[in-house]
Enzyme design. Structure first.
Site, PDB file in Angstrom:
ATOM      1  N   GLU A   1      -0.558  -9.318  -0.453  1.00 34.16           N
ATOM      2  CA  GLU A   1      -2.000  -9.566  -0.247  1.00 34.16           C
ATOM      3  C   GLU A   1      -2.747  -9.617  -1.577  1.00 34.16           C
ATOM      4  O   GLU A   1      -3.660 -10.435  -1.757  1.00 34.16           O
ATOM      5  CB  GLU A   1      -2.573  -8.480   0.667  1.00 34.16           C
TER       6      GLU A   1
ATOM      7  N   GLY B   1       0.657  -4.952   0.871  1.00 27.54           N
ATOM      8  CA  GLY B   1      -0.522  -5.029  -0.005  1.00 27.54           C
ATOM      9  C   GLY B   1      -0.235  -5.765  -1.306  1.00 27.54           C
ATOM     10  O   GLY B   1      -1.153  -6.312  -1.923  1.00 27.54           O
TER      11      GLY B   1
ATOM     12  N   GLU C   1       4.598  -5.185   7.411  1.00 32.53           N
ATOM     13  CA  GLU C   1       3.860  -4.102   8.075  1.00 32.53           C
ATOM     14  C   GLU C   1       4.307  -3.842   9.509  1.00 32.53           C
ATOM     15  O   GLU C   1       4.307  -2.703   9.961  1.00 32.53           O
ATOM     16  CB  GLU C   1       2.344  -4.394   8.058  1.00 32.53           C
TER      17      GLU C   1
ATOM     18  N   ALA D   1       0.873  -1.177   0.000  1.00 32.60           N
ATOM     19  CA  ALA D   1       0.000   0.000   0.000  1.00 32.60           C
ATOM     20  C   ALA D   1       0.908   1.224   0.000  1.00 32.60           C
ATOM     21  O   ALA D   1       2.065   1.149   0.445  1.00 32.60           O
ATOM     22  CB  ALA D   1      -0.879  -0.016   1.243  1.00 32.60           C
TER      23      ALA D   1
HETATM   24  N1  COA Z   1       4.614   3.159  -0.672  1.00 35.01           N
HETATM   25  C1  COA Z   1       4.979   4.318  -1.213  1.00 35.01           C
HETATM   26  N2  COA Z   1       6.120   4.482  -1.912  1.00 35.01           N
HETATM   27  C2  COA Z   1       6.916   3.409  -2.048  1.00 35.01           C
HETATM   28  C3  COA Z   1       6.586   2.153  -1.502  1.00 35.01           C
HETATM   29  C4  COA Z   1       5.365   2.052  -0.794  1.00 35.01           C
HETATM   30  N3  COA Z   1       4.941   0.897  -0.269  1.00 35.01           N
HETATM   31  N4  COA Z   1       7.580   1.286  -1.810  1.00 35.01           N
HETATM   32  C5  COA Z   1       8.485   1.972  -2.523  1.00 35.01           C
HETATM   33  N5  COA Z   1       8.086   3.260  -2.674  1.00 35.01           N
HETATM   34  C6  COA Z   1       8.778   4.340  -3.385  1.00 35.01           C
HETATM   35  C7  COA Z   1       9.948   4.888  -2.586  1.00 35.01           C
HETATM   36  O1  COA Z   1       9.522   5.820  -1.632  1.00 35.01           O
HETATM   37  C8  COA Z   1      10.765   5.490  -3.699  1.00 35.01           C
HETATM   38  O2  COA Z   1      10.170   6.721  -4.089  1.00 35.01           O
HETATM   39  P1  COA Z   1      11.093   8.058  -4.281  1.00 35.01           P
HETATM   40  O3  COA Z   1      12.029   7.682  -5.399  1.00 35.01           O
HETATM   41  O4  COA Z   1      10.116   9.098  -4.659  1.00 35.01           O
HETATM   42  O5  COA Z   1      11.808   8.253  -2.985  1.00 35.01           O
HETATM   43  C9  COA Z   1      10.565   4.535  -4.858  1.00 35.01           C
HETATM   44  O6  COA Z   1       9.362   3.849  -4.579  1.00 35.01           O
HETATM   45  C10 COA Z   1      11.675   3.515  -5.011  1.00 35.01           C
HETATM   46  O7  COA Z   1      11.806   2.833  -3.774  1.00 35.01           O
HETATM   47  P2  COA Z   1      13.223   2.663  -3.001  1.00 35.01           P
HETATM   48  O8  COA Z   1      12.921   2.414  -1.563  1.00 35.01           O
HETATM   49  O9  COA Z   1      14.137   3.799  -3.338  1.00 35.01           O
HETATM   50  O10 COA Z   1      13.771   1.332  -3.713  1.00 35.01           O
HETATM   51  P3  COA Z   1      14.811   0.283  -3.097  1.00 35.01           P
HETATM   52  O11 COA Z   1      15.178  -0.598  -4.233  1.00 35.01           O
HETATM   53  O12 COA Z   1      15.903   0.968  -2.380  1.00 35.01           O
HETATM   54  O13 COA Z   1      13.961  -0.563  -2.014  1.00 35.01           O
HETATM   55  C11 COA Z   1      12.046  -1.781  -1.212  1.00 35.01           C
HETATM   56  C12 COA Z   1      12.916  -1.391  -2.441  1.00 35.01           C
HETATM   57  C13 COA Z   1      10.837  -2.535  -1.746  1.00 35.01           C
HETATM   58  C14 COA Z   1      12.876  -2.685  -0.290  1.00 35.01           C
HETATM   59  C15 COA Z   1      11.618  -0.503  -0.471  1.00 35.01           C
HETATM   60  O14 COA Z   1      11.067   0.407  -1.406  1.00 35.01           O
HETATM   61  C16 COA Z   1      10.588  -0.743   0.593  1.00 35.01           C
HETATM   62  O15 COA Z   1      10.917  -1.238   1.668  1.00 35.01           O
HETATM   63  N6  COA Z   1       9.311  -0.383   0.322  1.00 35.01           N
HETATM   64  C17 COA Z   1       8.239  -0.490   1.292  1.00 35.01           C
HETATM   65  C18 COA Z   1       7.802  -1.925   1.456  1.00 35.01           C
HETATM   66  C19 COA Z   1       6.716  -2.032   2.515  1.00 35.01           C
HETATM   67  O16 COA Z   1       6.929  -1.797   3.678  1.00 35.01           O
HETATM   68  N7  COA Z   1       5.504  -2.388   2.066  1.00 35.01           N
HETATM   69  C20 COA Z   1       4.375  -2.540   2.937  1.00 35.01           C
HETATM   70  C21 COA Z   1       3.597  -1.288   2.987  1.00 35.01           C
HETATM   71  S1  COA Z   1       2.173  -1.479   4.035  1.00 35.01           S
END
Ligand code: COA
Length: 267
Positions: free
Chosen positions: A123, A120, A143, A75
């Site tokens: 999910e 999400g 989460e 999400a």
């Molecule tokens: N919601 C909003 N934005 C997200 C996102 C999410 N769930 N996951 C990634 N993004 C965005 C980042 O903020 C970033 O945006 P920006 O360039 O404007 O800063 C872009 O996507 C790229 O993500 P980034 O974190 O730089 O990539 P990465 O390769 O370093 O890491 C992940 C990849 C997936 C490990 C990391 O993005 C992450 O942990 N995301 C969240 C995962 C999560 O907790 N999901 C559950 C949400 S309830």
């Protein structure tokens, strides 16, 4: 957010839609945000599945993510950050209803998991009937690391797929699950090289779509509804659907084809 329930031609802002030989490919298209599900994307997914359910030419649906890095990274955390308690409950209920619509489809739905499927995203994949993951896919429910729990039925679908003990470990640690492990524990059905993902999904769907479409729909219903019922009630549902099969041309053709030693011709 209400969107019109129309087909592939509809203009979506955050989805790409394409039809290939009766299969509707729904691609979540926010690659710069790793395809995170914001409100707009959720509303569009709802509309896209309503349309796919309605259209007779659509035989199956595949969900995937744009780019080569993510299926759906969760999400949209920027939306979660501002939610109050009442709003957050509504947010969860709405998302659950949208994913229930996906699970309740009477046509096969496959998740083509092409990278991160977190929160999400995991999910969403679990709401699909079947999951094919590329070897670089990373699944999980992180989460708890955000001080949250899954809100789109992850606490319910994960234990149903992998068992309670393993689900709790994945939920409580928030750890990543590799494609290889996901396959081993039954979280995904198949895994393949990234460049073979489309072909692997197509082969799986081909093996399903050669069968009687009504029988496939009834199997989906028997498993979805039946696994949430008492065993006796579920068996009654199965018998009722079995009876419905016997009212179909499809069953006459399938059984006749076997007896006549020829391939069945289903419509
Ligand atoms: N919601 C909003 N934005 C997200 C996102 C999410 N769930 N996951 C990634 N993004 C965005 C980042 O903020 C970033 O945006 P920006 O360039 O404007 O800063 C872009 O996507 C790229 O993500 P980034 O974190 O730089 O990539 P990465 O390769 O370093 O890491 C992940 C990849 C997936 C490990 C990391 O993005 C992450 O942990 N995301 C969240 C995962 C999560 O907790 N999901 C559950 C949400 S309830």
């Amino acid at each position: 957010m209400q969107l019109r329930h129309t087909g592939a031609a509809m203009d979506y802002e955050t989805l790409k839609i394409s039809d290939v030989e009766g299969v509707r490919w729904v691609t979540v298209n926010r690659p710069d945000k790793l395809n995170a599900l914001n409100r707009q994307t959720m509303a569009e997914l709802d509309a896209a599945f309503a349309a796919a359910a309605d259209e007779d030419d659509v035989l199956a649906v595949v969900v995937t993510g744009a780019g080569d890095k993510a299926f759906v990274a969760g999400a949209d955390i920027s939306e979660l950050n501002t939610l109050g308690p009442v709003e957050a409950k509504e947010f969860g209920l709405r998302g659950q209803a949208i994913f229930d619509r996906i699970e309740g489809m009477r046509k096969p739905v496959v998740a083509a998991v092409n990278g991160y499927a977190l929160g999400g995203g995991c999910e969403l994949a679990m709401a699909c009937h079947l999951r094919v993951a590329s070897s670089n896919a990373v699944l999980g429910q992180p989460e708890v690391k955000l001080g949250l729990i899954p809100g789109y039925a992850g606490t319910q679908r994960l234990p149903r797929l992998v068992g309670r003990g393993l689900a709790l470990e994945i939920l409580l640690t928030g750890r990543n699950v590799t494609a290889e492990e996901a396959h081993r524990i039954g979280l995904v059905n198949r895994t393949c090289a990234p460049e073979a993902l489309t072909q692997t999904v197509n082969e799986l769907l081909k093996a399903i779509l050669r069968n009687g479409p009504l029988a496939v729909a009834h199997c989906l219903e028997a498993v979805r509804a039946g696994t949430e019922m008492a065993f006796e009630d579920a068996c009654l549902l199965e018998a009722t659907l079995f009876g419905l099969c016997a009212s179909s041309e499809e069953m006459r053709e399938g059984t006749a084809a076997f007896l006549e030693k020829r391939p069945a011709r289903f419509r």
